[in-house]
Design an enzyme around this catalytic site. Sequence first.
Site, PDB file in Angstrom:
ATOM      1  N   HIS A   1     -20.919  11.346  30.579  1.00  0.00           N
ATOM      2  CA  HIS A   1     -21.500  11.446  31.920  1.00  0.00           C
ATOM      3  C   HIS A   1     -21.482  10.056  32.537  1.00  0.00           C
ATOM      4  O   HIS A   1     -22.246   9.176  32.138  1.00  0.00           O
ATOM      5  CB  HIS A   1     -22.929  11.984  31.833  1.00  0.00           C
ATOM      6  CG  HIS A   1     -23.544  12.273  33.163  1.00  0.00           C
ATOM      7  ND1 HIS A   1     -22.894  12.041  34.356  1.00  0.00           N
ATOM      8  CD2 HIS A   1     -24.771  12.772  33.501  1.00  0.00           C
ATOM      9  CE1 HIS A   1     -23.678  12.388  35.363  1.00  0.00           C
ATOM     10  NE2 HIS A   1     -24.821  12.837  34.859  1.00  0.00           N
TER      11      HIS A   1
ATOM     12  N   THR B   1     -27.150  19.130  28.931  1.00  0.00           N
ATOM     13  CA  THR B   1     -28.592  19.265  28.702  1.00  0.00           C
ATOM     14  C   THR B   1     -28.945  20.744  28.845  1.00  0.00           C
ATOM     15  O   THR B   1     -28.335  21.455  29.654  1.00  0.00           O
ATOM     16  CB  THR B   1     -29.413  18.420  29.690  1.00  0.00           C
ATOM     17  OG1 THR B   1     -29.096  18.808  31.025  1.00  0.00           O
ATOM     18  CG2 THR B   1     -29.105  16.942  29.508  1.00  0.00           C
ATOM     19  N   PRO B   2     -29.902  21.231  28.069  1.00  0.00           N
ATOM     20  CA  PRO B   2     -30.183  22.674  28.070  1.00  0.00           C
ATOM     21  C   PRO B   2     -30.497  23.245  29.444  1.00  0.00           C
ATOM     22  O   PRO B   2     -29.936  24.273  29.840  1.00  0.00           O
ATOM     23  CB  PRO B   2     -31.382  22.789  27.115  1.00  0.00           C
ATOM     24  CG  PRO B   2     -31.209  21.641  26.167  1.00  0.00           C
ATOM     25  CD  PRO B   2     -30.660  20.520  27.007  1.00  0.00           C
TER      26      PRO B   2
ATOM     27  N   PHE C   1     -30.493  13.473  40.141  1.00  0.00           N
ATOM     28  CA  PHE C   1     -31.951  13.543  40.001  1.00  0.00           C
ATOM     29  C   PHE C   1     -32.592  13.806  41.365  1.00  0.00           C
ATOM     30  O   PHE C   1     -32.058  13.437  42.413  1.00  0.00           O
ATOM     31  CB  PHE C   1     -32.489  12.230  39.444  1.00  0.00           C
ATOM     32  CG  PHE C   1     -32.332  12.081  37.948  1.00  0.00           C
ATOM     33  CD1 PHE C   1     -32.029  13.157  37.143  1.00  0.00           C
ATOM     34  CD2 PHE C   1     -32.495  10.843  37.350  1.00  0.00           C
ATOM     35  CE1 PHE C   1     -31.890  13.020  35.762  1.00  0.00           C
ATOM     36  CE2 PHE C   1     -32.363  10.677  35.981  1.00  0.00           C
ATOM     37  CZ  PHE C   1     -32.063  11.768  35.186  1.00  0.00           C
TER      38      PHE C   1
ATOM     39  N   HIS D   1     -20.843  20.226  37.065  1.00  0.00           N
ATOM     40  CA  HIS D   1     -21.601  19.021  36.725  1.00  0.00           C
ATOM     41  C   HIS D   1     -21.815  18.984  35.213  1.00  0.00           C
ATOM     42  O   HIS D   1     -21.617  17.949  34.584  1.00  0.00           O
ATOM     43  CB  HIS D   1     -22.921  19.005  37.473  1.00  0.00           C
ATOM     44  CG  HIS D   1     -23.653  17.710  37.349  1.00  0.00           C
ATOM     45  ND1 HIS D   1     -23.074  16.503  37.694  1.00  0.00           N
ATOM     46  CD2 HIS D   1     -24.905  17.417  36.913  1.00  0.00           C
ATOM     47  CE1 HIS D   1     -23.948  15.526  37.483  1.00  0.00           C
ATOM     48  NE2 HIS D   1     -25.051  16.053  36.998  1.00  0.00           N
TER      49      HIS D   1
ATOM     50  N   LYS E   1     -17.128  16.480  30.782  1.00  0.00           N
ATOM     51  CA  LYS E   1     -17.895  15.346  30.259  1.00  0.00           C
ATOM     52  C   LYS E   1     -17.705  15.148  28.763  1.00  0.00           C
ATOM     53  O   LYS E   1     -18.030  14.089  28.228  1.00  0.00           O
ATOM     54  CB  LYS E   1     -19.372  15.493  30.639  1.00  0.00           C
ATOM     55  CG  LYS E   1     -19.592  15.260  32.134  1.00  0.00           C
ATOM     56  CD  LYS E   1     -21.049  15.373  32.532  1.00  0.00           C
ATOM     57  CE  LYS E   1     -21.263  14.909  33.974  1.00  0.00           C
ATOM     58  NZ  LYS E   1     -20.597  15.732  34.984  1.00  0.00           N
TER      59      LYS E   1
ATOM     60  N   GLU F   1     -26.968  25.680  36.363  1.00  0.00           N
ATOM     61  CA  GLU F   1     -25.705  25.609  37.093  1.00  0.00           C
ATOM     62  C   GLU F   1     -24.856  26.848  36.832  1.00  0.00           C
ATOM     63  O   GLU F   1     -24.235  27.397  37.757  1.00  0.00           O
ATOM     64  CB  GLU F   1     -24.924  24.354  36.713  1.00  0.00           C
ATOM     65  CG  GLU F   1     -23.651  24.181  37.530  1.00  0.00           C
ATOM     66  CD  GLU F   1     -22.884  22.901  37.239  1.00  0.00           C
ATOM     67  OE1 GLU F   1     -21.985  22.553  38.033  1.00  0.00           O
ATOM     68  OE2 GLU F   1     -23.175  22.254  36.209  1.00  0.00           O
TER      69      GLU F   1
ATOM     70  N   CYS G   1     -26.551  10.856  40.195  1.00  0.00           N
ATOM     71  CA  CYS G   1     -25.288  11.384  39.691  1.00  0.00           C
ATOM     72  C   CYS G   1     -24.439  12.095  40.740  1.00  0.00           C
ATOM     73  O   CYS G   1     -23.317  12.506  40.445  1.00  0.00           O
ATOM     74  CB  CYS G   1     -25.569  12.312  38.516  1.00  0.00           C
ATOM     75  SG  CYS G   1     -26.600  11.529  37.246  1.00  0.00           S
TER      76      CYS G   1
END
Length: 403
Positions: free
Chosen positions: A332, A302-303, A390, A298, A327, A309, A170
């Site tokens: 995404h 997601t939790p 990732f 970003h 997003k 971040e 990403c």
Amino acid sequence: MAPLAIRAFTATTALGRGVEAQHRALVERRSGLRRNDFGPVGEDGAPLPCWIGRVDGVEDVALPAALERWDCRNNRLAWLALQQDGLPEAIAGAAARHGAERVAVVIGTSTSSIGETEEAYTRLADGIDGVQAFAADIARPIVHTVHATGDFVQHATGLRGPCATVATACSSSAKVFAQAARLIEAGLADAALVGGVDTLCGSVLYGFNSLQLVSAEPCRPFDAGRDGLSLGEAGGYALVERAGDSDTGLQLRGYGESSDAHHMSTPHPEGLGARLAMRDALARAGIDADAVGYLNLHGTATPANDSVEAAAVASLFPASLHASSTKGWTGHTLGAAGIVESVIALLALQRGTLPGILGSAVPDPACGPQIRFDNAAADVGFAMNNSFGFGGNNCSLVFGRAA
């Protein structure tokens, strides 16, 4: 670093084609997400129950006859995005100024044309001695490699400088700016067409779902009840070259990269890589954190990712910063997220539109005051973009106006 002038930029997403479509949707707070109507169906005969950011019209794109060997859904989107916002004319201008062999092509992607490879395996045919092989019409090696999109864009534009495809999940199409800056600084090119393209496919939808990262509802970045991302697809580009003394436009002022390698799919719990990337970008730009007026996060919804971040941002920036994830508008877009969200950062500089967060309603109390849900309008001098991939592969970019 020496600033790079941004001569043209564009993005095509679920919001539409070109920067006007992106800007209009941001201002109107109109999402491009829809219920999933793409990809293979499950045992119940229905596609994966989720929301996606799908680009309309990709299936109807016809590549020029000379480019048919690269035909696949990803390259059709690459071609569609390439036609927007006067980009062909800008590319021709750069080639005329510097020579086509001095203009690099650096394209980011995550899965490239893997959708075509998926189709090839569903249509295996008997080959020599009865061994199954790809059917003749799809046995085109170039579309079954990660470099398919970079190679396609170079041939589609006629540029003949260094050509590379960046595939770091990403962060891919944010890192293309850093790659281009190094090529130009090293004297290997005088300008570069950078960008990113990623399209939806079965591997993307079901791969992310297998990691329990996909929400059944539209994503809610930084919301207290967020439960996963919405996947999308997009293509976008920017043309960069050495800035001249008389330049008055937008510029790439700094980049920062890191690879904390904490975990294959989970960020460093203290945001180590994120902080390193942001600090490095600010240092290259030669500015302090309080000079940044807008930060596109970003923010995948997601939790773990959002909280990490947000903590990293709060450790570096003052409370006055306007930071948001977009997003909720586009989904995404994976390997295209860096270029799409860089375009949004450039629009913030150019037009003073600072988007908030779409689809979220209840701020997570663990996140700092920098995270803004509402849109704002302001004249900002510098805008940033964060793209984290990732494996802890991170990139931050700083954009500004010519001094």
